[in-house]
Design a protein around this motif. Structure first.
Motif, PDB file in Angstrom:
ATOM      1  N   ILE A  82      -6.601   4.739   7.336  1.00 57.17           N
ATOM      2  CA  ILE A  82      -6.663   3.921   6.125  1.00 57.17           C
ATOM      3  C   ILE A  82      -7.771   4.434   5.211  1.00 57.17           C
ATOM      4  O   ILE A  82      -8.886   4.698   5.666  1.00 57.17           O
ATOM      5  CB  ILE A  82      -6.921   2.442   6.479  1.00 57.17           C
ATOM      6  CG1 ILE A  82      -5.743   1.860   7.275  1.00 57.17           C
ATOM      7  CG2 ILE A  82      -7.159   1.604   5.215  1.00 57.17           C
ATOM      8  CD1 ILE A  82      -5.980   0.450   7.793  1.00 57.17           C
ATOM      9  N   PHE A 104       0.837  -1.199   0.000  1.00 57.87           N
ATOM     10  CA  PHE A 104       0.000   0.000   0.000  1.00 57.87           C
ATOM     11  C   PHE A 104       0.871   1.247   0.000  1.00 57.87           C
ATOM     12  O   PHE A 104       1.868   1.312   0.737  1.00 57.87           O
ATOM     13  CB  PHE A 104      -0.902   0.054   1.246  1.00 57.87           C
ATOM     14  CG  PHE A 104      -1.774  -1.146   1.434  1.00 57.87           C
ATOM     15  CD1 PHE A 104      -2.499  -1.673   0.372  1.00 57.87           C
ATOM     16  CD2 PHE A 104      -1.891  -1.744   2.673  1.00 57.87           C
ATOM     17  CE1 PHE A 104      -3.311  -2.789   0.547  1.00 57.87           C
ATOM     18  CE2 PHE A 104      -2.699  -2.850   2.866  1.00 57.87           C
ATOM     19  CZ  PHE A 104      -3.408  -3.382   1.797  1.00 57.87           C
ATOM     20  N   ILE A 140      -8.336  -1.426  -0.079  1.00 58.35           N
ATOM     21  CA  ILE A 140      -7.520  -0.384   0.543  1.00 58.35           C
ATOM     22  C   ILE A 140      -6.759   0.344  -0.559  1.00 58.35           C
ATOM     23  O   ILE A 140      -6.064  -0.275  -1.365  1.00 58.35           O
ATOM     24  CB  ILE A 140      -6.536  -0.985   1.565  1.00 58.35           C
ATOM     25  CG1 ILE A 140      -7.305  -1.570   2.753  1.00 58.35           C
ATOM     26  CG2 ILE A 140      -5.532   0.063   2.050  1.00 58.35           C
ATOM     27  CD1 ILE A 140      -6.430  -2.310   3.762  1.00 58.35           C
ATOM     28  N   GLU A 141      -6.902   1.673  -0.606  1.00 58.72           N
ATOM     29  CA  GLU A 141      -6.211   2.468  -1.617  1.00 58.72           C
ATOM     30  C   GLU A 141      -4.876   2.993  -1.114  1.00 58.72           C
ATOM     31  O   GLU A 141      -3.910   3.057  -1.866  1.00 58.72           O
ATOM     32  CB  GLU A 141      -7.101   3.627  -2.066  1.00 58.72           C
ATOM     33  CG  GLU A 141      -8.345   3.156  -2.825  1.00 58.72           C
ATOM     34  CD  GLU A 141      -9.168   4.307  -3.361  1.00 58.72           C
ATOM     35  OE1 GLU A 141      -8.976   5.468  -2.900  1.00 58.72           O
ATOM     36  OE2 GLU A 141     -10.013   4.058  -4.247  1.00 58.72           O
ATOM     37  N   ARG A 142      -4.828   3.375   0.156  1.00 62.04           N
ATOM     38  CA  ARG A 142      -3.565   3.861   0.712  1.00 62.04           C
ATOM     39  C   ARG A 142      -3.687   3.957   2.234  1.00 62.04           C
ATOM     40  O   ARG A 142      -4.784   3.936   2.798  1.00 62.04           O
ATOM     41  CB  ARG A 142      -3.185   5.221   0.125  1.00 62.04           C
ATOM     42  CG  ARG A 142      -4.109   6.369   0.505  1.00 62.04           C
ATOM     43  CD  ARG A 142      -3.576   7.722   0.010  1.00 62.04           C
ATOM     44  NE  ARG A 142      -2.319   8.071   0.628  1.00 62.04           N
ATOM     45  CZ  ARG A 142      -1.137   8.084   0.008  1.00 62.04           C
ATOM     46  NH1 ARG A 142      -1.050   7.760  -1.266  1.00 62.04           N
ATOM     47  NH2 ARG A 142      -0.042   8.415   0.655  1.00 62.04           N
ATOM     48  N   THR A 190     -11.974  -6.308   1.783  1.00 64.89           N
ATOM     49  CA  THR A 190     -11.206  -5.466   0.855  1.00 64.89           C
ATOM     50  C   THR A 190     -11.317  -5.932  -0.594  1.00 64.89           C
ATOM     51  O   THR A 190     -10.812  -5.264  -1.491  1.00 64.89           O
ATOM     52  CB  THR A 190      -9.720  -5.398   1.264  1.00 64.89           C
ATOM     53  OG1 THR A 190      -9.131  -6.705   1.165  1.00 64.89           O
ATOM     54  CG2 THR A 190      -9.563  -4.860   2.681  1.00 64.89           C
ATOM     55  N   THR A 239     -10.059   3.442   2.011  1.00 64.83           N
ATOM     56  CA  THR A 239     -10.524   2.415   1.078  1.00 64.83           C
ATOM     57  C   THR A 239     -11.222   3.105  -0.093  1.00 64.83           C
ATOM     58  O   THR A 239     -11.340   4.333  -0.125  1.00 64.83           O
ATOM     59  CB  THR A 239     -11.514   1.442   1.752  1.00 64.83           C
ATOM     60  OG1 THR A 239     -12.753   2.124   2.003  1.00 64.83           O
ATOM     61  CG2 THR A 239     -10.952   0.895   3.052  1.00 64.83           C
TER      62      THR A 239
END
Length: 546
Positions: free
Chosen positions: A374, A163, A366-368, A361, A376
Motif C-alpha cells: 500500500i 483505490f 492511501i494513494e494506491r 488516512t 500512502t
C-alpha cells in the motif's frame, strides 16, 4: 376455488421450471420463509448464490466474526423443541457455531431439497399478462413463479474501496464479507487491515494475536464499547432454556428487539455522580446496553450525547498507552451511538502491542495499492496479506445488484434513484407479488426478531390470498406515501440523521450514495409491528388485491 398453481400461465418465451414462489437467499430469512411456504402447500424454490445455507453466517468467516446480540435472543423462536435441544457455547456465539446452528435447522426441516445452491440471481421481471415473475440466474436459466420473495439481507453486498491498483497486489487479499472457507494463516505475516467498522474491529482483535506486523488503516474512527462475552456453562444454559418465553417476550417489548431498551430517564435528570455510576455500569455489562439501553435522550439531545461521548473518550484514553494514538481512535465527526457501535474485546489494547501500527488516512491518505502493498501520501508499505474491512452497500445494495423489473419494464433501481421507498419495508408500488423480507425501512435492530415477524406477515398475506382466490398483491401509492411520511417523521430530531453512515444511506465507495437520506426505519420495533399489523387487520388496507 382455483389454486395458485392452477391459475399460473407462462409468459411467452419464458422457458424453465415453474413454482408458486421463488425465494432469493438461504440465510435466516430465506430458510424460515421456506418453512412457512411449505405450510401453505406452495411449491417453492430458494436460489442461493453460495454453496451452503446461512447467508451472513455463510459469507462472513473472517477471524473474530460473531454475534453482538446475545445468542439466546438471536436464534429462531418459532421452534420450541429446537430451543430446548440447542446449546449456545458463548453469550455471543462465533460464526462457525452460528453456521452450524443454521445447518441444523436446514437438516431438521429437510430444507436443502428445495434450495438450489451456486445459483446467483441476475434478473427478475414481472409479466402482467400471466401475473408471474421470470427469474434469470447468472447461468442463463430462467424460472417462473407467481410470487417473488427477497431474502437478500440488509448487509450482504460487500463494497471495495475506490483505490487504484487493487488487482496489482501479488499477495493474498480478502474482503471480510467474502472470506474463503479455507483457513488464512496470519502467523509471521505482514498484514494490513483497511477499515475500522464492526467487521474491521473484530478482525483486528484476532489478527493482532498472530501477525508479525499489523498495520491498521483507519479513515473514520468509531466509538466502540466492550462486548463482555463469556462462556455459557451447562447449568446456565439450562436456566436460559427455562426463560426463553420471558427472553422473547422482552425482545418483543423493547425499542429495537434487543434485551436492552432505553431507560425512562433523561441524562440530566440524574446527578453527575449518578450519571457516572450508570454509565460505568453499562460500560462493564455485556452487549448493546450502553448504546440502546442508555438514557432516553442520549441520541436526540446534543448535550446529553456529549456526556456519553466524553465518558467513552476517556475510557479510550485510559486503555491506550500512547495518547497520540488514543486521540486518533476517538471520533471527532460524530457523537457516541449516532453511527453503528462496534462491540469489542480488548480492541483498544491491541494498539499497545509493538507489532501493531495505526495509520490515520485522513492525515496520510492511501494513494494506491501496489504489487507489494500500500502506498500512502507519506510512504510505501509492504504486506503479505491485505484485508478489506470496507463494509457493505447497505440496505439497498443487494437489490441494486439484481435487475428487478416491475410493471411496464420499470427497474427498481430507477424507481429508487432518489432514495428507496416501500410500504412497511416489504412491498413496493409497481412491483406486484414481490415481497421484501428486509427491504428498506423495515425494522432492523436484533434482526432475527424482525425476520420472524416479517416472514409471518408475508405468510399471513399469502394465506389470505389463498383463501380468497386472489393472485395479485401490490402496495398502493397512497399507502406508500403515508408510510414514507411516517418514516420521515420518526427520524426527525435524531442526531444520527446528521451523520454520514450506511444508516443514513451514505457510502463513499458507491456512486450516487453521497446524499444523506432516511435509509432505515428509525422508530421502535413495536411501532413498526403495530403499523404492519394494522394494515393486515383492516383487510390489507393499502395493498391492492385482485
Amino acid at each position: 376455488m382455483t389454486t395458485m398453481t392452477e391459475t399460473r400461465a407462462a409468459p411467452a418465451g419464458a422457458p424453465g421450471t415453474t413454482f408458486d414462489a421463488i425465494v432469493i437467499g438461504a440465510g435466516m430469512s430465506g430458510l424460515y420463509q421456506l418453512i412457512r411456504l411449505r405450510e401453505l402447500g406452495l411449491r417453492a424454490r430458494v436460489f442461493e448464490a453460495g454453496t451452503g445455507v446461512g447467508g451472513t453466517w455463510y459469507w462472513n468467516r473472517y477471524p473474530g466474526c460473531r454475534f453482538d446480540s446475545e445468542s439466546y435472543s438471536y436464534g429462531y423462536s418459532f421452534d420450541k423443541d429446537l430451543l430446548q435441544e440447542w446449546s449456545w457455547s458463548e453469550h455471543f456465539a462465533p460464526q462457525p457455531e452460528t453456521e452450524r446452528y443454521l445447518n441444523r435447522v436446514a437438516d431438521k426441516y429437510d430444507l436443502r431439497r428445495d434450495i438450489q445452491f451456486n445459483a446467483r440471481v441476475k434478473a427478475a421481471e414481472w409479466d402482467e399478462a400471466s401475473r408471474s415473475w421470470t427469474v434469470t440466474l447468472e447461468d442463463g436459466s430462467r424460472h417462473r413463479s407467481r410470487f417473488l420473495i427477497t431474502a437478500i439481507g440488509a448487509l450482504s453486498a460487500p463494497t471495495m474501496p475506490n483505490f487504484p491498483g487493487i488487482s496489482d497486489f501479488r499477495g493474498q487479499s480478502f474482503h471480510t464479507g467474502l472470506w474463503p472457507k479455507e483457513p488464512v494463516d496470519f502467523a509471521g505475516k505482514r498484514v494490513a487491515v483497511i477499515g475500522t467498522g464492526a467487521s474491521g474491529v473484530q478482525t483486528i482483535q484476532e489478527v493482532a494475536k498472530m501477525a508479525r506486523e499489523l498495520v491498521v488503516f483507519q479513515r473514520t474512527p468509531n466509538w466502540c464499547a466492550p462486548l463482555g462475552n463469556g462462556r455459557i456453562a451447562p447449568e446456565e444454559m439450562e436456566q436460559i432454556r427455562a426463560r426463553y418465553d420471558e427472553i422473547f417476550r422482552r425482545c418483543e417489548e423493547t425499542f429495537s428487539c434487543f434485551l436492552h431498551t432505553p431507560m425512562d430517564k433523561n441524562t440530566f435528570d440524574a446527578s453527575e455522580e449518578e450519571r457516572n455510576a450508570i454509565l460505568e455500569k453499562l460500560y462493564n455489562e455485556r452487549g448493546f446496553g450502553i448504546w440502546v439501553g442508555n438514557f432516553k435522550d442520549m441520541l436526540t439531545n446534543r448535550e446529553a450525547n456529549r456526556v456519553i461521548s466524553d465518558f467513552v473518550a476517556n475510557k479510550i484514553r485510559q486503555r491506550v498507552k500512547d495518547q497520540k494514538v488514543a486521540e486518533k481512535l476517538i471520533p471527532t465527526n460524530h457523537g457516541f451511538g449516532t453511527r453503528r457501535v462496534p462491540l469489542e474485546t480488548n480492541y483498544y489494547e491491541v494498539y499497545n502491542q509493538p507489532n501493531v501500527t495505526l495509520v490515520d488516512t485522513r492525515e496520510t491518505p492511501i494513494e494506491r495499492i501496489t504489487g507489494t502493498g500500500i502506498r500512502t501520501s507519506e510512504r510505501d508499505y509492504e504486506f503479505d496479506i491485505i484485508v478489506y474491512a470496507t463494509g457493505f452497500d447497505a440496505l439497498r445494495g443487494a437489490f441494486d445488484r439484481i435487475d428487478f423489473r416491475g410493471k411496464d419494464g420499470v427497474t427498481l433501481k430507477e424507481m429508487w434513484k432518489d432514495g428507496a421507498t416501500s410500504l412497511v419495508g416489504m412491498l413496493q408500488d409497481g412491483f406486484p407479488n414481490m415481497f421484501m423480507l428486509l427491504g428498506p425501512h423495515a425494522a432492523l435492530g436484533n434482526i432475527p426478531r424482525s425476520i420472524e415477524f416479517n416472514v409471518d406477515w408475508v405468510t399471513r398475506l399469502l394465506r389470505h390470498m389463498q383463501a380468497n382466490g386472489l393472485t395479485r398483491a401490490e402496495a398502493t401509492p397512497e399507502a406508500m406515501a403515508k408510510w414514507m411520511d411516517h418514516v420521515m417523521e420518526v427520524a426527525k430530531g435524531l442526531l444520527s440523521m446528521e451523520v454520514d453512515s450506511w444508516m443514513t444511506g451514505v457510502n463513499v465507495n458507491v456512486k450516487g450514495r453521497q446524499v444523506r437520506r432516511v435509509a432505515r426505519y428509525t422508530g421502535s420495533a413495536p411501532a413498526y409491528r403495530g403499523w404492519a399489523d394494522d394494515i393486515a387487520a383492516r383487510g390489507y388496507a393499502g395493498v391492492a388485491l385482485s
